[in-house]
Design a protein around this motif. Structure first.
Motif, PDB file in Angstrom:
ATOM      1  N   LEU A  45       0.812  -1.218   0.000  1.00 40.92           N
ATOM      2  CA  LEU A  45       0.000   0.000   0.000  1.00 40.92           C
ATOM      3  C   LEU A  45       0.846   1.270   0.000  1.00 40.92           C
ATOM      4  O   LEU A  45       0.401   2.319  -0.487  1.00 40.92           O
ATOM      5  CB  LEU A  45      -0.928   0.006   1.217  1.00 40.92           C
ATOM      6  CG  LEU A  45      -2.121  -0.956   1.164  1.00 40.92           C
ATOM      7  CD1 LEU A  45      -2.798  -1.047   2.522  1.00 40.92           C
ATOM      8  CD2 LEU A  45      -3.124  -0.529   0.095  1.00 40.92           C
ATOM      9  N   VAL A  46       2.076   1.182   0.548  1.00 38.76           N
ATOM     10  CA  VAL A  46       2.939   2.370   0.583  1.00 38.76           C
ATOM     11  C   VAL A  46       4.097   2.270  -0.416  1.00 38.76           C
ATOM     12  O   VAL A  46       5.012   3.084  -0.389  1.00 38.76           O
ATOM     13  CB  VAL A  46       3.474   2.623   2.009  1.00 38.76           C
ATOM     14  CG1 VAL A  46       2.327   2.967   2.942  1.00 38.76           C
ATOM     15  CG2 VAL A  46       4.277   1.453   2.536  1.00 38.76           C
ATOM     16  N   GLY A  47       4.066   1.269  -1.299  1.00 31.88           N
ATOM     17  CA  GLY A  47       5.066   1.152  -2.345  1.00 31.88           C
ATOM     18  C   GLY A  47       6.357   0.490  -1.927  1.00 31.88           C
ATOM     19  O   GLY A  47       7.355   0.557  -2.649  1.00 31.88           O
ATOM     20  N   ASN A  48       6.370  -0.190  -0.756  1.00 37.37           N
ATOM     21  CA  ASN A  48       7.563  -0.895  -0.299  1.00 37.37           C
ATOM     22  C   ASN A  48       7.642  -2.295  -0.894  1.00 37.37           C
ATOM     23  O   ASN A  48       6.609  -2.868  -1.294  1.00 37.37           O
ATOM     24  CB  ASN A  48       7.526  -1.082   1.229  1.00 37.37           C
ATOM     25  CG  ASN A  48       7.775   0.191   1.994  1.00 37.37           C
ATOM     26  OD1 ASN A  48       8.297   1.154   1.470  1.00 37.37           O
ATOM     27  ND2 ASN A  48       7.389   0.182   3.261  1.00 37.37           N
ATOM     28  N   PRO A  49       8.810  -2.906  -0.885  1.00 35.28           N
ATOM     29  CA  PRO A  49       8.884  -4.354  -1.115  1.00 35.28           C
ATOM     30  C   PRO A  49       8.099  -5.078  -0.023  1.00 35.28           C
ATOM     31  O   PRO A  49       7.967  -4.573   1.107  1.00 35.28           O
ATOM     32  CB  PRO A  49      10.380  -4.659  -0.989  1.00 35.28           C
ATOM     33  CG  PRO A  49      11.070  -3.354  -1.171  1.00 35.28           C
ATOM     34  CD  PRO A  49      10.150  -2.302  -0.663  1.00 35.28           C
ATOM     35  N   GLY A  70       5.344  11.541   5.790  1.00 35.68           N
ATOM     36  CA  GLY A  70       5.526  10.278   5.085  1.00 35.68           C
ATOM     37  C   GLY A  70       4.244   9.479   4.997  1.00 35.68           C
ATOM     38  O   GLY A  70       3.270   9.756   5.701  1.00 35.68           O
ATOM     39  N   TRP A  71       4.262   8.486   4.119  1.00 30.83           N
ATOM     40  CA  TRP A  71       3.116   7.603   3.929  1.00 30.83           C
ATOM     41  C   TRP A  71       3.170   6.440   4.922  1.00 30.83           C
ATOM     42  O   TRP A  71       4.245   5.965   5.285  1.00 30.83           O
ATOM     43  CB  TRP A  71       3.126   7.031   2.514  1.00 30.83           C
ATOM     44  CG  TRP A  71       2.766   8.022   1.454  1.00 30.83           C
ATOM     45  CD1 TRP A  71       3.627   8.828   0.753  1.00 30.83           C
ATOM     46  CD2 TRP A  71       1.463   8.314   0.950  1.00 30.83           C
ATOM     47  NE1 TRP A  71       2.940   9.590  -0.148  1.00 30.83           N
ATOM     48  CE2 TRP A  71       1.611   9.302  -0.045  1.00 30.83           C
ATOM     49  CE3 TRP A  71       0.186   7.842   1.251  1.00 30.83           C
ATOM     50  CZ2 TRP A  71       0.524   9.816  -0.750  1.00 30.83           C
ATOM     51  CZ3 TRP A  71      -0.900   8.354   0.552  1.00 30.83           C
ATOM     52  CH2 TRP A  71      -0.731   9.331  -0.433  1.00 30.83           C
ATOM     53  N   PHE A  72       1.986   5.973   5.310  1.00 28.83           N
ATOM     54  CA  PHE A  72       1.893   4.802   6.181  1.00 28.83           C
ATOM     55  C   PHE A  72       0.610   4.046   5.849  1.00 28.83           C
ATOM     56  O   PHE A  72      -0.305   4.572   5.202  1.00 28.83           O
ATOM     57  CB  PHE A  72       1.891   5.211   7.663  1.00 28.83           C
ATOM     58  CG  PHE A  72       0.634   5.915   8.100  1.00 28.83           C
ATOM     59  CD1 PHE A  72      -0.436   5.196   8.638  1.00 28.83           C
ATOM     60  CD2 PHE A  72       0.506   7.296   7.963  1.00 28.83           C
ATOM     61  CE1 PHE A  72      -1.603   5.840   9.025  1.00 28.83           C
ATOM     62  CE2 PHE A  72      -0.659   7.948   8.340  1.00 28.83           C
ATOM     63  CZ  PHE A  72      -1.720   7.210   8.878  1.00 28.83           C
ATOM     64  N   ALA A  73       0.546   2.805   6.308  1.00 27.11           N
ATOM     65  CA  ALA A  73      -0.665   1.996   6.157  1.00 27.11           C
ATOM     66  C   ALA A  73      -0.734   1.028   7.324  1.00 27.11           C
ATOM     67  O   ALA A  73       0.287   0.543   7.812  1.00 27.11           O
ATOM     68  CB  ALA A  73      -0.664   1.232   4.833  1.00 27.11           C
ATOM     69  N   ALA A 116       3.046  -0.281   8.446  1.00 28.94           N
ATOM     70  CA  ALA A 116       4.153  -0.070   7.516  1.00 28.94           C
ATOM     71  C   ALA A 116       4.292   1.411   7.224  1.00 28.94           C
ATOM     72  O   ALA A 116       3.288   2.137   7.143  1.00 28.94           O
ATOM     73  CB  ALA A 116       3.917  -0.835   6.218  1.00 28.94           C
ATOM     74  N   VAL A 117       5.525   1.873   7.073  1.00 26.43           N
ATOM     75  CA  VAL A 117       5.807   3.246   6.654  1.00 26.43           C
ATOM     76  C   VAL A 117       6.607   3.180   5.360  1.00 26.43           C
ATOM     77  O   VAL A 117       7.376   2.245   5.137  1.00 26.43           O
ATOM     78  CB  VAL A 117       6.587   4.012   7.738  1.00 26.43           C
ATOM     79  CG1 VAL A 117       5.732   4.224   8.975  1.00 26.43           C
ATOM     80  CG2 VAL A 117       7.888   3.302   8.110  1.00 26.43           C
ATOM     81  N   ARG A 118       6.396   4.144   4.513  1.00 27.89           N
ATOM     82  CA  ARG A 118       7.105   4.152   3.230  1.00 27.89           C
ATOM     83  C   ARG A 118       8.605   4.303   3.485  1.00 27.89           C
ATOM     84  O   ARG A 118       9.052   5.276   4.111  1.00 27.89           O
ATOM     85  CB  ARG A 118       6.579   5.278   2.344  1.00 27.89           C
ATOM     86  CG  ARG A 118       7.227   5.335   0.961  1.00 27.89           C
ATOM     87  CD  ARG A 118       6.429   6.215   0.019  1.00 27.89           C
ATOM     88  NE  ARG A 118       7.119   6.467  -1.227  1.00 27.89           N
ATOM     89  CZ  ARG A 118       7.177   5.620  -2.254  1.00 27.89           C
ATOM     90  NH1 ARG A 118       6.582   4.444  -2.158  1.00 27.89           N
ATOM     91  NH2 ARG A 118       7.809   5.928  -3.369  1.00 27.89           N
ATOM     92  N   GLY A 119       9.382   3.328   3.001  1.00 25.59           N
ATOM     93  CA  GLY A 119      10.814   3.278   3.258  1.00 25.59           C
ATOM     94  C   GLY A 119      11.182   2.217   4.277  1.00 25.59           C
ATOM     95  O   GLY A 119      12.344   1.811   4.356  1.00 25.59           O
ATOM     96  N   GLY A 120      10.201   1.739   5.052  1.00 23.99           N
ATOM     97  CA  GLY A 120      10.461   0.705   6.048  1.00 23.99           C
ATOM     98  C   GLY A 120      11.225   1.249   7.245  1.00 23.99           C
ATOM     99  O   GLY A 120      11.849   2.311   7.184  1.00 23.99           O
ATOM    100  N   PHE A 121      11.162   0.534   8.353  1.00 28.86           N
ATOM    101  CA  PHE A 121      11.902   0.936   9.548  1.00 28.86           C
ATOM    102  C   PHE A 121      13.353   0.490   9.405  1.00 28.86           C
ATOM    103  O   PHE A 121      13.636  -0.690   9.177  1.00 28.86           O
ATOM    104  CB  PHE A 121      11.255   0.355  10.796  1.00 28.86           C
ATOM    105  CG  PHE A 121       9.923   0.988  11.111  1.00 28.86           C
ATOM    106  CD1 PHE A 121       9.866   2.284  11.604  1.00 28.86           C
ATOM    107  CD2 PHE A 121       8.740   0.315  10.873  1.00 28.86           C
ATOM    108  CE1 PHE A 121       8.639   2.892  11.864  1.00 28.86           C
ATOM    109  CE2 PHE A 121       7.508   0.906  11.134  1.00 28.86           C
ATOM    110  CZ  PHE A 121       7.464   2.205  11.631  1.00 28.86           C
TER     111      PHE A 121
END
Length: 286
Positions: A45-49, A70-73, A116-121
């Motif tokens: 949803l946030v464009g991460n792997p 930032g984006w999150f889901a 999840a946050v865009r870019g990952g933790f």
């Protein structure tokens, strides 16, 4: 760099990704998010792997502030999610501004959220994974109030306009799980193997990332005596001496000495992650 400042972690907040498979020979379980499909969906949803590190939030009660936008889901469990007091629709991506406050309420359906946050933790990996293994005590420590979680670089993929999945909350009623025969099914009587499928079971209060104990009829052994320790896999249903089964999960010991009567099929394991204490479970043949 965007960061998430945790103000209230809730019951238990853990960094989890898809785990660290391949280290069982060293006594290390794969670990990783219990609800892997919810992790993959939140990341998508946030464009991460799919395997980017996210937060697994037990029950909810989580609050954090974005240091940078930032984006999150939020996926998995179903409950109230608010950004600066505004309700966010379940299973959707939303954009936080500098200083925005995210609140994840107590779960109404299911029991584990995935944030999840865009870019990952961006926490240090251990054996190739950013997952916390609660049994072995490896990976990032459980998140505490005041922790500041760094967020990684923007991924190449954009945030999708529409996701292909239709979001449904985890069921609140009886959940049916598919089972495959276990390696020690022949240690149990015919009546016990039948009871496994005929009975309605309940998730006990003794349920965590290591395993979920079931409450129901005692499963009688045909073969007594000690079993040499042997390998386990996620979903193994071990039966202790008293006859009560336990479903072993991601943080389980990689070997065990109780006979495994059956194994939860991989396609049903995500459902186990969302079962609440007291919830009814039935089994079917895979």
């Amino acid at each position: 760099m965007t960061r998430l400042v945790v103000e209230q972690p809730g019951a238990l907040a853990l960094v989890e990704d898809l785990g660290r498979p391949g280290f069982a020979r060293l006594g290390v379980a794969a670990s990783g998010a219990l609800d892997r499909s919810a992790l993959a969906l939140a990341n998508r949803l946030v464009g991460n792997p799919d395997g980017a590190a996210a937060l697994e939030l037990l029950v909810g009660g989580f609050r954090a502030r974005f240091d940078g936008g930032g984006w999150f889901a939020v996926t998995g469990a179903w409950g109230s999610v608010r950004l600066d007091g505004r309700v966010i629709a379940p299973y959707t991506a939303a954009r936080a501004r500098e200083g925005s406050v995210l609140e994840v309420g107590l779960a109404e359906r299911g029991i584990r959220y995935l944030l999840a946050v865009r870019g990952g933790f961006d926490v240090p990996p251990v054996l190739g994974s950013r997952s916390r293994d609660t049994l072995a005590g490896i990976g990032p420590e459980p998140v505490r109030a005041g922790d500041v979680l760094e967020i990684g670089a923007e991924p190449a993929a954009s945030v999708p306009v529409v996701d292909v999945d239709v979001a449904f909350p985890p069921p609140a009623s009886t959940v049916t799980l598919a089972l495959r025969p276990g390696p020690r099914a022949d240690w149990f009587t015919d009546a016990a193997r039948q009871a496994l499928f005929d009975a309605e079971w309940r998730i006990s209060e003794q349920a965590d990332r290591i395993g979920a104990r079931l409450v129901g009829p005692a499963l009688e052994r045909r073969q007594q005596g000690e079993l040499p320790s042997e390998a386990t896999v996620p979903g193994s249903i071990q039966v202790a001496g008293g006859g009560q089964p336990t479903i072993l999960l991601a943080d389980r010991p990689v070997t065990g000495g109780y006979p495994v009567i059956a194994i939860v099929a991989p396609g049903s394991l995500d459902a186990v992650a969302q079962l609440r204490p007291g919830q009814a479970v039935r089994f079917r043949h895979a």
